[in-house]
Design a protein around this motif. Structure first.
Motif, short mmCIF file in Angstrom:
data_model
loop_
_atom_site.label_atom_id
_atom_site.label_comp_id
_atom_site.label_asym_id
_atom_site.label_seq_id
_atom_site.Cartn_x
_atom_site.Cartn_y
_atom_site.Cartn_z
N ASP A 138 36.60 57.90 40.68
CA ASP A 138 36.76 56.62 41.35
C ASP A 138 37.07 55.57 40.30
O ASP A 138 36.23 55.28 39.44
N ARG A 139 38.27 54.99 40.36
CA ARG A 139 38.74 54.14 39.29
C ARG A 139 39.00 52.71 39.78
O ARG A 139 39.37 52.48 40.93
N LEU A 140 38.79 51.75 38.88
CA LEU A 140 39.22 50.37 39.09
C LEU A 140 40.42 50.14 38.19
O LEU A 140 40.30 50.17 36.96
N GLY A 145 48.77 47.38 36.02
CA GLY A 145 49.27 48.71 36.31
C GLY A 145 49.08 49.68 35.17
O GLY A 145 49.46 50.85 35.28
N PHE A 146 48.47 49.23 34.09
CA PHE A 146 48.25 50.07 32.91
C PHE A 146 46.76 50.16 32.64
O PHE A 146 46.12 49.18 32.26
N PRO A 150 36.06 53.36 35.02
CA PRO A 150 35.23 54.01 36.05
C PRO A 150 34.62 52.95 36.97
O PRO A 150 33.84 52.10 36.53
N ALA A 151 34.96 53.02 38.26
CA ALA A 151 34.57 51.95 39.19
C ALA A 151 33.06 51.86 39.40
O ALA A 151 32.54 50.79 39.74
N TRP A 164 33.54 38.21 38.53
CA TRP A 164 34.53 38.44 37.48
C TRP A 164 35.62 39.36 38.02
O TRP A 164 35.37 40.23 38.87
N THR A 165 36.84 39.18 37.54
CA THR A 165 37.95 40.04 37.93
C THR A 165 38.52 40.74 36.69
O THR A 165 38.66 40.13 35.63
N LEU A 166 38.81 42.03 36.86
CA LEU A 166 39.43 42.79 35.77
C LEU A 166 40.88 42.36 35.62
O LEU A 166 41.64 42.38 36.59
N GLU A 167 41.28 41.98 34.42
CA GLU A 167 42.64 41.52 34.18
C GLU A 167 43.43 42.48 33.30
O GLU A 167 44.66 42.48 33.33
#
Length: 364
Positions: A138-140, A145-146, A150-151, A164-167
């Motif tokens: 299960d991935r975030l 796109g690169f 692990p979510a 927070w948002t992953l950038e």
């Protein structure tokens, strides 16, 4: 549960003074977290390596915070920013693995966010390692796109639930040393041939020659915006010749040597690219590959590979015996990853680059 107190530490002027013990202990916490996350002692860092960056309060102010349990520092946080940049600040929270799940990270993170709001920052950024030791499916995914994380990792869930948002995903890579000398020289000769006579290499250690101070200030400024930063919106960090001199003076007692290779465009007489290695005195410690940049107008001649090969030749000639070179690159920075992979770098771990947009109550 005991009350959690976030305490600010004074930055010591030196490590042999009476006020340095807490700083040293806080660095040991940070180092232990890095070693645990990447699974290698090569990620350890020492207080004497880190102190100069904390003393750089004129250009990149830092505030250091800790949480103690039973008198021992078990968590530490850093809040820092760039002088003259009003919108963004950077945070970093580290809690010893055996002390997690007790609210320490939450308390430290909330404290650092409150500092950002007090300063009126528009956003915060942080870089957090995300181990992938069990090959979780299960991935975030990064919005670039690169790369993905692990979510269900604890640090991923921790950041997401706090807004927070992953950038971006950043790759840590390792190059085993030594590289066979004949192969290194052969590849350097090929890179010189490809780049042609227009581009002239220069090398120095620690102190920038006076003639290149303005050019290096320009390169450092460009590095702050040319490095891929996805949605982090990294600010332009202006350098001057005086800042180059001040930074080198501040770093004079670091326990490493800074090897710098730069390339001059013979037509203009100005530097158009550079790369830097930080070489510890301790031969058991890895070398750190710092920034590498070629200005946009000079790309397409293989200068990035040329610079790195040339600096590796200098490293193995003048400072042999280190086990490896470590470096970090954004997963979407394919041109630099291509160079690193061609040199023999292999991935050792990943971290997420995260952003938090701060909100404020509407004025009445």
């Amino acid at each position: 549960m005991d009350t959690i107190t976030v305490e600010e530490l004074a930055i010591p002027a030196a490590l042999d003074g009476p006020d340095a013990a807490d700083f040293i202990e806080s660095v040991a916490v940070s180092s232990a977290v890095e070693v645990d996350a990447y699974g290698t002692p090569e990620m350890a860092i020492t207080a004497d390596e880190l102190l100069p960056s904390y003393r750089n309060q004129q250009y990149e102010p830092k505030r250091l915070f800790v949480i103690r349990q039973d008198g021992r520092i078990v968590a530490r946080g850093v809040y820092h920013w760039v002088t003259g940049e009003p919108d963004v600040a950077w945070t970093d929270v580290r809690v010893l693995p055996e002390h997690r799940g007790r609210g320490l990270g939450s308390a430290m993170a909330a404290h650092l966010v409150s500092l950002g709001r007090a300063q009126g920052r528009a956003r915060l950024a942080t870089y957090v390692p995300s181990p992938d030791r069990q090959g979780r499916l299960d991935r975030l995914w990064s919005p670039t796109g690169f790369g993905s994380l692990p979510a269900d990792n604890p640090e991923v869930r921790f950041l997401l639930v706090r807004g927070w948002t992953l950038e971006q995903v950043v790759r840590g890579s390792r190059l085993a040393l030594p590289i066979p000398e004949a192969d290194l020289r052969r590849r350097l000769d090929a890179a010189v041939l490809r780049s042609g006579p227009r581009f002239v290499r220069h090398h120095w250690a620690d102190h920038t020659p006076e003639r290149w101070l303005d050019d290096m200030a320009n390169l450092y400024t460009n590095m702050s915006v040319e490095e891929p930063s996805a949605g982090l919106d990294e600010p332009r960090d202006e350098w001057s010749a005086q800042r180059v001199l001040d930074t080198e003076a501040n770093n004079a007692d670091r326990p490493d040597v800074r090897l710098l290779a730069a390339v001059e465009d013979a037509v203009t007489g100005h530097l158009v690219g550079y790369t830097e290695l930080a070489v510890p005195r301790d031969l058991s410690a890895p070398v750190s590959q710092r920034d590498t940049l070629v200005l946009p107008g000079s790309r397409g001649h293989g200068l990035g590979l040329l610079l790195k090969l040339a600096n590796l030749v200098t490293l193995q000639r003048d400072h042999p015996g280190h086990p490896a070179v470590l470096t970090f690159n954004a997963e979407e920075n394919r041109p630099m990853l291509d160079v690193n992979e061609a040199l023999g770098f292999v991935p050792i771990g990943y971290e997420g680059a995260w952003k938090k947009v701060l909100s404020y109550p509407a004025s009445e």
